[in-house]
Design a protein around this motif. Structure first.
Motif, PDB file in Angstrom:
ATOM      1  N   SER A 175     -13.962  12.578   8.632  1.00 34.59           N
ATOM      2  CA  SER A 175     -13.196  13.771   9.084  1.00 34.59           C
ATOM      3  C   SER A 175     -13.794  15.032   8.787  1.00 34.59           C
ATOM      4  O   SER A 175     -12.815  15.936   8.961  1.00 34.59           O
ATOM      5  N   MET A 176     -14.801  14.932   7.686  1.00 28.99           N
ATOM      6  CA  MET A 176     -15.343  16.264   7.261  1.00 28.99           C
ATOM      7  C   MET A 176     -15.496  17.401   8.233  1.00 28.99           C
ATOM      8  O   MET A 176     -15.407  18.692   8.177  1.00 28.99           O
ATOM      9  N   HIS A 177     -16.098  16.876   9.475  1.00 30.16           N
ATOM     10  CA  HIS A 177     -16.548  17.996  10.349  1.00 30.16           C
ATOM     11  C   HIS A 177     -15.164  18.658  10.879  1.00 30.16           C
ATOM     12  O   HIS A 177     -15.265  19.879  11.471  1.00 30.16           O
ATOM     13  N   ALA A 178     -14.340  17.848  10.964  1.00 34.34           N
ATOM     14  CA  ALA A 178     -12.748  18.383  11.513  1.00 34.34           C
ATOM     15  C   ALA A 178     -12.378  19.292  10.473  1.00 34.34           C
ATOM     16  O   ALA A 178     -11.681  20.611  10.835  1.00 34.34           O
ATOM     17  N   LEU A 179     -12.184  19.005   9.199  1.00 31.56           N
ATOM     18  CA  LEU A 179     -11.849  19.983   8.324  1.00 31.56           C
ATOM     19  C   LEU A 179     -12.792  21.275   8.404  1.00 31.56           C
ATOM     20  O   LEU A 179     -12.099  22.257   8.174  1.00 31.56           O
TER      21      LEU A 179
ATOM     22  N   LEU B 141     -11.112  24.994   8.681  1.00 30.44           N
ATOM     23  CA  LEU B 141     -11.766  26.111   7.975  1.00 30.44           C
ATOM     24  C   LEU B 141     -12.269  27.439   8.683  1.00 30.44           C
ATOM     25  O   LEU B 141     -12.027  28.510   8.127  1.00 30.44           O
ATOM     26  N   ALA B 142     -12.977  27.049   9.813  1.00 29.34           N
ATOM     27  CA  ALA B 142     -13.478  28.164  10.584  1.00 29.34           C
ATOM     28  C   ALA B 142     -12.515  28.807  11.563  1.00 29.34           C
ATOM     29  O   ALA B 142     -12.651  29.700  12.106  1.00 29.34           O
TER      30      ALA B 142
ATOM     31  N   ALA C 114      -7.660  11.829  11.884  1.00 33.75           N
ATOM     32  CA  ALA C 114      -8.963  11.285  10.944  1.00 33.75           C
ATOM     33  C   ALA C 114      -8.891  11.985   9.689  1.00 33.75           C
ATOM     34  O   ALA C 114      -9.191  11.300   8.801  1.00 33.75           O
ATOM     35  N   ILE C 115      -8.355  13.291   9.562  1.00 33.09           N
ATOM     36  CA  ILE C 115      -8.139  13.887   8.385  1.00 33.09           C
ATOM     37  C   ILE C 115      -7.042  13.145   7.616  1.00 33.09           C
ATOM     38  O   ILE C 115      -7.318  12.898   6.521  1.00 33.09           O
TER      39      ILE C 115
ATOM     40  N   SER D 166     -11.791  14.839  -2.336  1.00 33.28           N
ATOM     41  CA  SER D 166     -11.486  15.271  -3.654  1.00 33.28           C
ATOM     42  C   SER D 166     -10.186  16.291  -3.720  1.00 33.28           C
ATOM     43  O   SER D 166     -10.007  16.721  -2.484  1.00 33.28           O
ATOM     44  N   LYS D 167      -9.870  16.863  -4.833  1.00 32.56           N
ATOM     45  CA  LYS D 167      -8.835  17.692  -4.924  1.00 32.56           C
ATOM     46  C   LYS D 167      -9.346  19.160  -4.276  1.00 32.56           C
ATOM     47  O   LYS D 167      -8.475  19.681  -3.740  1.00 32.56           O
ATOM     48  N   ILE D 168     -10.644  19.343  -4.324  1.00 31.97           N
ATOM     49  CA  ILE D 168     -11.271  20.653  -4.001  1.00 31.97           C
ATOM     50  C   ILE D 168     -11.127  20.679  -2.364  1.00 31.97           C
ATOM     51  O   ILE D 168     -10.602  21.550  -1.625  1.00 31.97           O
ATOM     52  N   GLU D 169     -11.456  19.172  -1.485  1.00 31.97           N
ATOM     53  CA  GLU D 169     -11.391  19.428  -0.275  1.00 31.97           C
ATOM     54  C   GLU D 169      -9.832  19.222   0.089  1.00 31.97           C
ATOM     55  O   GLU D 169      -9.858  19.872   1.275  1.00 31.97           O
ATOM     56  N   LEU D 170      -9.134  18.572  -0.404  1.00 38.87           N
ATOM     57  CA  LEU D 170      -7.766  18.677  -0.090  1.00 38.87           C
ATOM     58  C   LEU D 170      -7.067  19.945  -0.198  1.00 38.87           C
ATOM     59  O   LEU D 170      -6.397  20.624   0.638  1.00 38.87           O
ATOM     60  N   THR D 171      -7.431  20.822  -1.186  1.00 39.86           N
ATOM     61  CA  THR D 171      -7.003  22.245  -1.364  1.00 39.86           C
ATOM     62  C   THR D 171      -7.647  23.059  -0.243  1.00 39.86           C
ATOM     63  O   THR D 171      -6.902  23.930   0.334  1.00 39.86           O
ATOM     64  N   ALA D 172      -8.968  22.721   0.212  1.00 40.80           N
ATOM     65  CA  ALA D 172      -9.486  23.245   1.287  1.00 40.80           C
ATOM     66  C   ALA D 172      -8.464  23.164   2.529  1.00 40.80           C
ATOM     67  O   ALA D 172      -8.206  24.086   3.345  1.00 40.80           O
TER      68      ALA D 172
END
Length: 507
Positions: A89-93, A97-98, A109-110, A120-126
């Motif tokens: 799901s990274m592309h959806a994240l 972000l955009a 998916a996310i 990761s905590k960084i990706e969750l925070t984003a």
């Protein structure tokens, strides 16, 4: 594998020695993700690199407490480790972000990846910050709520009417749930109440109930109790209901992010997953509550109602007085004392807690087709006054495993700080946030007997030197932290009677 006894709070962490051959060969980096496999199970974890063989040796992989529990094998078991594929799901994240609006399948998916601990905590925070900054529209809030339900367990009680009650929080001592549940259960409604522990407050419902009885119940035992007693008051962590919500909360609360969309998704996903068909929702408003004005409360209400309707949940939103703490006690033991005093119809019981609980219980009773609108309050009052609510609560306590709590002689923190008025006047304001902060600094909820015992409420006249509240702590360091906070701001504002803020509520 080596068990590393570190609680990393909702994050799977793997520890590798810098001189480990696997670490060098695979090109791992600190904070990269690895996949650990053993005995048919797999765990995704974030790498931490160590230089001390006392933590992990060169031929060992360490796992934090949560990761170790999820993998489900014994210490010393041989495991395989490899680099983890990036979450699908990274592309959806990145699109969120955009600032893009996401579709239903994007959120699903996310949330699947969040529940699977692939972020990761960084990706969750984003993700949390992106949803907060680019406020979700109401359809996105529904997509998020629906995804949270679909990625966890969903209970089905096989009854047409399953009721629940929830408050959005922010009001210390607001322990109405522990009164509403035994009242509606005594009337025969099914109310399987799974509650959270405190994260930033001095006590959650589960923390306060734990003073009276065991709250960590396996799902089959919880189901048996609900079938027999028409209710429970348990911690929701063992039921795997909306598990992604627990992961997201672990990064939302340290950042003090509580946007309307994320709040709605968090609350409603848990209720639908727990099998509720009807929910009474308490939205307090006040100068130091989460919601400060009636227009804000009405906007939040409309969002809750839209998402609840899409999820098939009957919702009754009640806007209540959030100008000050409810009851006298703030902290697990003190709040349990207040609850038991109300149930026993003790003349010294806090009347604001009693009245609010009766109003909310009455609204919940009116979900039943045989109860006419407006009659619920009187029925709830009769159940409480007759002792039936007390009998219902005592049955739940016994079924869940009584802890032997005596509210007539509660075991409070042995160290006491008395906070007194510096001048004469009328109590014109009490800061909910600061009272909660002082109680937490004193040790609540970790120390059950710690907290704040209020002696004055809004509108009370006080003379210089009159006692405003007592702070209870068990350890000198905790008492000193609380003392310093009180010295900076004791949370009370004294003025004239005309300075007491007015609030418009629905009761």
């Amino acid at each position: 594998m080596r068990r590393v006894a570190i609680d990393t709070w909702r994050e799977n962490v793997a520890y590798l020695h810098r001189d480990c051959a696997v670490y060098r060969a695979e090109g791992f980096q600190a904070l990269s993700k690895v996949e650990v496999r053993a005995n048919g199970n797999r765990v995704l974890a974030t790498v931490n690199v160590v230089d001390d063989t006392a933590i992990v040796g060169c031929d060992e992989l360490g796992l934090s407490e949560q990761a170790f529990a999820l993998l489900g094998v014994e210490d010393g078991y041989h495991v395989a480790v490899s680099q983890a594929e990036p979450p699908a799901s990274m592309h959806a994240l990145f699109r969120k972000l955009a600032g893009e609006r996401l579709r239903q399948d994007d959120f699903l998916a996310i949330i699947r990846d969040v529940a699977g601990h692939r972020y990761s905590k960084i990706e969750l925070t984003a993700f949390v910050v992106a949803c907060h900054r680019e406020e979700l529209d109401r359809e996105e809030v529904f997509f998020l709520s629906d995804a949270m339900v679909k990625t966890g367990q969903r209970l089905n009680w096989h009854e047409p009417l399953v009721v629940d009650k929830h408050c959005i929080g922010g009001i210390p001592g607001n322990r109405t749930t522990m009164l509403v549940v035994p009242i509606v259960a005594a009337h025969g409604l099914l109310c399987p109440k799974t509650s959270s522990r405190a994260i930033t407050s001095p006590a959650g419902t589960a923390d306060t109930m734990e003073v009276l009885a065991n709250v960590e119940l396996p799902l089959d035992r919880l189901s048996d109790i609900v079938r027999e007693h028409r209710a429970c008051l348990a911690w929701g962590g063992t039921a795997a209901l909306s598990p992604a919500d627990d992961v997201l909360i672990s990064v939302e609360r340290p950042l003090s992010i509580d946007s309307p969309g994320q709040m709605v998704a968090s609350i409603l996903s848990k209720k639908v997953a727990a099998g509720a068909t009807h929910l009474v929702l308490d939205i307090p408003i006040g100068p130091t509550a989460k919601v400060r004005s009636m227009p804000d409360a009405q906007r939040l209400r409309r969002l809750f109602e839209y998402v609840a309707r899409r999820m098939g949940l009957a919702l009754d939103v009640v806007i209540t007085d959030g100008r000050q703490p409810i009851g006298r006690g703030v902290g697990p033991v003190l709040e349990a004392r207040d609850v038991m005093q109300v149930l026993e119809n003790d003349p010294h019981a806090p009347q604001d807690l009693r009245q609010k609980a009766l109003r909310l219980a009455g609204r919940l009773l009116e979900c039943h087709p045989d109860v006419r609108g407006g009659d619920g309050y009187a029925i709830a009052r009769d159940i409480l006054d007759s002792g039936r609510a007390l009998a219902s609560m005592n049955a739940l306590i016994a079924a869940q495993g009584a802890r032997g709590f005596d509210h007539r002689a509660p075991k409070l923190g042995r160290l006491v700080l008395e906070v007194r008025a510096q001048t004469a006047g009328t109590v014109a304001g009490i800061d909910n946030y600061q009272i909660a902060r002082i109680a937490r600094l004193a040790g609540a909820p970790k120390v059950q007997g710690a907290g704040v015992d209020l002696c004055r409420k809004l509108g009370d006249a006080v003379a210089a030197g009159d006692l405003l509240y007592r702070v209870h702590a068990e350890y000198p360091a905790d008492l000193e932290f609380a003392r310093q906070a009180c010295a900076r701001d004791n949370a009370y504002r004294l003025g004239e009677a005309a300075d007491v803020p007015h609030v418009f509520v629905e009761f």
